[in-house]
Motif scaffolding. Sequence first.
Motif, short mmCIF file in Angstrom:
data_model
loop_
_atom_site.label_atom_id
_atom_site.label_comp_id
_atom_site.label_asym_id
_atom_site.label_seq_id
_atom_site.Cartn_x
_atom_site.Cartn_y
_atom_site.Cartn_z
N CYS A 36 0.86 -1.18 0.00
CA CYS A 36 0.00 0.00 0.00
C CYS A 36 0.90 1.23 0.00
N ASN A 37 0.39 2.31 -0.57
CA ASN A 37 1.12 3.58 -0.48
C ASN A 37 1.14 4.00 0.98
N VAL A 38 2.09 4.86 1.33
CA VAL A 38 2.25 5.26 2.72
C VAL A 38 1.73 6.68 2.93
N LEU A 39 1.43 7.02 4.18
CA LEU A 39 0.92 8.35 4.50
C LEU A 39 2.01 9.34 4.88
N TYR A 40 3.20 8.85 5.24
CA TYR A 40 4.29 9.74 5.65
C TYR A 40 5.07 10.21 4.43
N SER A 95 7.50 10.30 1.75
CA SER A 95 8.30 9.23 1.16
C SER A 95 8.00 9.17 -0.33
N PRO A 96 8.93 8.67 -1.13
CA PRO A 96 8.59 8.44 -2.54
C PRO A 96 7.47 7.42 -2.68
N ARG A 97 7.24 6.61 -1.63
CA ARG A 97 6.19 5.59 -1.66
C ARG A 97 4.81 6.17 -1.32
N GLN A 98 4.72 7.49 -1.23
CA GLN A 98 3.45 8.14 -0.91
C GLN A 98 2.52 8.18 -2.13
N THR A 99 3.09 8.14 -3.34
CA THR A 99 2.30 8.09 -4.56
C THR A 99 2.54 6.76 -5.26
N THR A 100 1.57 6.32 -6.02
CA THR A 100 1.72 5.04 -6.72
C THR A 100 2.89 5.08 -7.69
N GLU A 101 3.03 6.18 -8.43
CA GLU A 101 4.15 6.30 -9.39
C GLU A 101 5.49 6.21 -8.67
N GLY A 102 5.65 6.97 -7.58
CA GLY A 102 6.89 6.93 -6.82
C GLY A 102 7.12 5.57 -6.19
N HIS A 103 6.05 4.96 -5.71
CA HIS A 103 6.15 3.65 -5.07
C HIS A 103 6.62 2.60 -6.08
N ARG A 104 6.06 2.65 -7.28
CA ARG A 104 6.48 1.70 -8.33
C ARG A 104 7.96 1.86 -8.65
N GLU A 105 8.46 3.10 -8.67
CA GLU A 105 9.88 3.33 -8.93
C GLU A 105 10.74 2.74 -7.81
N VAL A 106 10.33 2.92 -6.56
CA VAL A 106 11.07 2.35 -5.43
C VAL A 106 11.07 0.82 -5.52
N MET A 150 -2.26 -2.00 -3.52
CA MET A 150 -3.69 -2.19 -3.31
C MET A 150 -4.50 -0.90 -3.34
N ASP A 151 -3.90 0.23 -3.01
CA ASP A 151 -4.65 1.49 -3.07
C ASP A 151 -4.21 2.36 -4.25
N ALA A 152 -3.69 1.73 -5.30
CA ALA A 152 -3.23 2.47 -6.48
C ALA A 152 -4.34 3.28 -7.12
N ASP A 153 -5.57 2.79 -7.03
CA ASP A 153 -6.70 3.49 -7.63
C ASP A 153 -7.49 4.29 -6.61
N GLY A 154 -6.94 4.51 -5.44
CA GLY A 154 -7.62 5.29 -4.41
C GLY A 154 -8.02 4.44 -3.22
N ASP A 155 -8.68 5.08 -2.28
CA ASP A 155 -9.13 4.42 -1.06
C ASP A 155 -10.41 3.66 -1.30
N ALA A 156 -10.67 2.70 -0.45
CA ALA A 156 -11.94 1.96 -0.46
C ALA A 156 -12.50 1.99 0.96
N ILE A 181 -14.02 3.81 7.66
CA ILE A 181 -12.56 3.65 7.68
C ILE A 181 -12.08 3.19 6.32
N ALA A 182 -11.08 3.86 5.77
CA ALA A 182 -10.51 3.50 4.48
C ALA A 182 -9.19 2.78 4.69
N SER A 183 -8.81 1.95 3.74
CA SER A 183 -7.62 1.11 3.90
C SER A 183 -6.37 1.94 4.18
N SER A 184 -6.19 3.08 3.55
CA SER A 184 -4.98 3.85 3.76
C SER A 184 -5.02 4.66 5.04
N GLN A 185 -6.15 4.64 5.75
CA GLN A 185 -6.27 5.41 6.99
C GLN A 185 -6.10 4.53 8.21
N LEU A 186 -5.98 3.23 8.04
CA LEU A 186 -5.85 2.34 9.19
C LEU A 186 -4.49 2.43 9.80
#
Length: 158
Positions: free
Chosen positions: A99-103, A105-116, A130-136, A153-158
């Motif tokens: 999942c993308n991170v909230l802090y 980091s380059p992993r905060q966006t899907t594009e940056g996360h894929r590069e990492v 899992m949250d590449a297309d947004g929260d659920a 509660i959304a997956s990226s907010q847990l």
Amino acid sequence: MSISRRNFLRAGAVVAGTLAAGMTLPGRGIAAQSRAKVYAAKSLDSETLRKMYALVNGGITGRVAIKLHTGEPDGPNILPRDWVRDLQATIPQSSIVECNVLYASPRQTTEGHREVIRHNGWTFCPVDIMDADGDASLPVKGGQAPQGTGRGIASSQL
């Protein structure tokens, strides 16, 4: 707030010990129904990782998600890719999930996360962010919405 690895592990051990002993957690009111099984290994390597999975997989079939930390760029605390590659090769229809991170980091966006993910060498199997297309929204009976959102509660907010 910052927490040392030692204190994090100590707190985790207290929770695991509490659950294993069948005690209740504060505010939960639910006791463990049976003693937890604990598996330990004297060595860490690819073979041991596969043996541990064999002990805990419980007959998992179908599409299998392997959740692990793919790491910050060149970061520590990453399982050796060779070990995971060897494990993943033995699990049909498996992929790594992240999942993308909230802090910050380059992993905060899907594009940056894929590069990492590419940079750190996780290229031997699919990696599903899992949250590449947004929260659920995940409705939880008796759960609470994060303050100020007015929604579940959304997956990226847990």
